[in-house]
Design a protein around this motif. Sequence first.
Motif, short mmCIF file in Angstrom:
data_model
loop_
_atom_site.label_atom_id
_atom_site.label_comp_id
_atom_site.label_asym_id
_atom_site.label_seq_id
_atom_site.Cartn_x
_atom_site.Cartn_y
_atom_site.Cartn_z
N ALA A 194 0.84 -1.19 0.00
CA ALA A 194 0.00 0.00 0.00
C ALA A 194 0.89 1.25 0.00
CB ALA A 194 -0.90 0.00 1.22
N LEU A 195 0.29 2.36 -0.37
CA LEU A 195 0.95 3.66 -0.25
C LEU A 195 0.11 4.49 0.71
CD1 LEU A 195 2.99 5.89 -1.14
CD2 LEU A 195 1.39 6.45 -2.97
N LEU A 196 0.76 5.00 1.74
CA LEU A 196 0.08 5.86 2.70
C LEU A 196 0.65 7.26 2.52
CD1 LEU A 196 -1.97 5.97 5.04
CD2 LEU A 196 -0.03 5.67 6.60
N ILE A 197 -0.21 8.18 2.16
CA ILE A 197 0.21 9.58 1.97
C ILE A 197 -0.23 10.34 3.21
CG2 ILE A 197 -0.01 11.64 0.54
CD1 ILE A 197 -0.78 9.68 -1.79
N GLY A 198 0.73 10.98 3.85
CA GLY A 198 0.40 11.69 5.08
C GLY A 198 1.50 12.65 5.47
N VAL B 229 3.88 14.39 2.83
CA VAL B 229 3.45 15.51 1.97
C VAL B 229 4.39 16.71 2.05
CG1 VAL B 229 1.01 14.88 1.98
CG2 VAL B 229 1.87 16.46 3.73
N LYS B 230 5.23 16.76 3.08
CA LYS B 230 6.18 17.86 3.20
C LYS B 230 7.47 17.54 2.42
CE LYS B 230 5.83 21.35 6.02
NZ LYS B 230 5.55 22.72 5.57
N GLU B 231 7.95 16.31 2.56
CA GLU B 231 9.23 15.93 1.95
C GLU B 231 9.08 15.46 0.51
OE1 GLU B 231 10.87 13.00 4.57
OE2 GLU B 231 10.64 14.31 6.31
N GLU B 232 7.95 14.86 0.20
CA GLU B 232 7.73 14.26 -1.12
C GLU B 232 6.36 14.70 -1.61
OE1 GLU B 232 8.05 9.76 -2.84
OE2 GLU B 232 8.41 10.03 -0.70
N LYS B 233 6.23 16.02 -1.79
CA LYS B 233 4.94 16.63 -2.12
C LYS B 233 4.31 15.98 -3.36
CE LYS B 233 4.96 20.67 -3.98
NZ LYS B 233 5.04 22.01 -4.43
N PRO B 234 3.06 15.54 -3.24
CA PRO B 234 2.41 14.95 -4.41
C PRO B 234 2.29 15.94 -5.57
CG PRO B 234 1.19 14.47 -2.40
CD PRO B 234 2.22 15.50 -2.06
N GLU B 235 2.59 15.47 -6.76
CA GLU B 235 2.49 16.29 -7.97
C GLU B 235 1.04 16.32 -8.43
OE1 GLU B 235 5.14 17.81 -9.57
OE2 GLU B 235 6.50 17.13 -8.00
N LYS B 236 0.74 17.26 -9.29
CA LYS B 236 -0.62 17.42 -9.81
C LYS B 236 -1.13 16.13 -10.45
CE LYS B 236 -3.38 20.25 -12.96
NZ LYS B 236 -3.37 21.41 -13.87
N ALA C 13 -1.60 20.77 -5.48
CA ALA C 13 -0.21 20.42 -5.80
C ALA C 13 0.77 21.50 -5.32
CB ALA C 13 -0.07 20.21 -7.29
N SER C 14 0.27 22.69 -5.04
CA SER C 14 1.16 23.80 -4.66
C SER C 14 1.71 23.63 -3.24
CB SER C 14 0.43 25.13 -4.77
OG SER C 14 -0.55 25.27 -3.74
N ASP C 15 0.97 22.95 -2.37
CA ASP C 15 1.41 22.78 -0.99
C ASP C 15 0.82 21.49 -0.43
OD1 ASP C 15 1.84 22.92 1.82
OD2 ASP C 15 1.94 25.10 1.71
N GLY C 16 1.68 20.55 -0.08
CA GLY C 16 1.23 19.26 0.43
C GLY C 16 0.36 19.37 1.68
N MET C 17 0.52 20.47 2.43
CA MET C 17 -0.26 20.63 3.65
C MET C 17 -1.73 20.95 3.36
SD MET C 17 1.83 19.78 5.93
CE MET C 17 1.22 20.29 7.52
N LEU C 18 -2.05 21.28 2.12
CA LEU C 18 -3.45 21.51 1.76
C LEU C 18 -4.20 20.19 1.55
CD1 LEU C 18 -3.30 24.48 -0.77
CD2 LEU C 18 -4.59 24.40 1.36
#
Length: 117
Positions: A3-7, A33-40, A87-92
């Motif tokens: 699995a992939l857990l995005i957090g 999401v801070k170190e490896e921010k998801p792309e659009k 995509a501009s900020d992983g924290m969103l």
Amino acid sequence: MKALLIGYKSCSTCKKTEKFLEEKKIDYKFQDVKEEKPEKDQIKDLYEKSGLEIKKFFNTSGQIYRKLNLKDKLKDMTEDEKLDLLASDGMLLKRPILVYGDDVVVGRLNIEKYFEK
């Protein structure tokens, strides 16, 4: 299947989800999401596979969401603009997000329900 857990590593909800996955012996990779921010493209793929409305991918309790007054602005934005914004900020991005095979599940409780079935 892995699995992939995005957090976000410092997020208590994400930590609880990691503990849950470990208890269930589910192999996963963590994407911060801070170190490896998801792309659009990744966000668009998650959104399309999830079958959810795009607004479910916004972290509505986050500081950035409130600071940008997105509650009022999102309704006037196109889907493409929303994807650019996410995509501009992983924290969103709402978290955690679990990708398991072709399934995409958003939110800790939904992830737990997913594995209880």
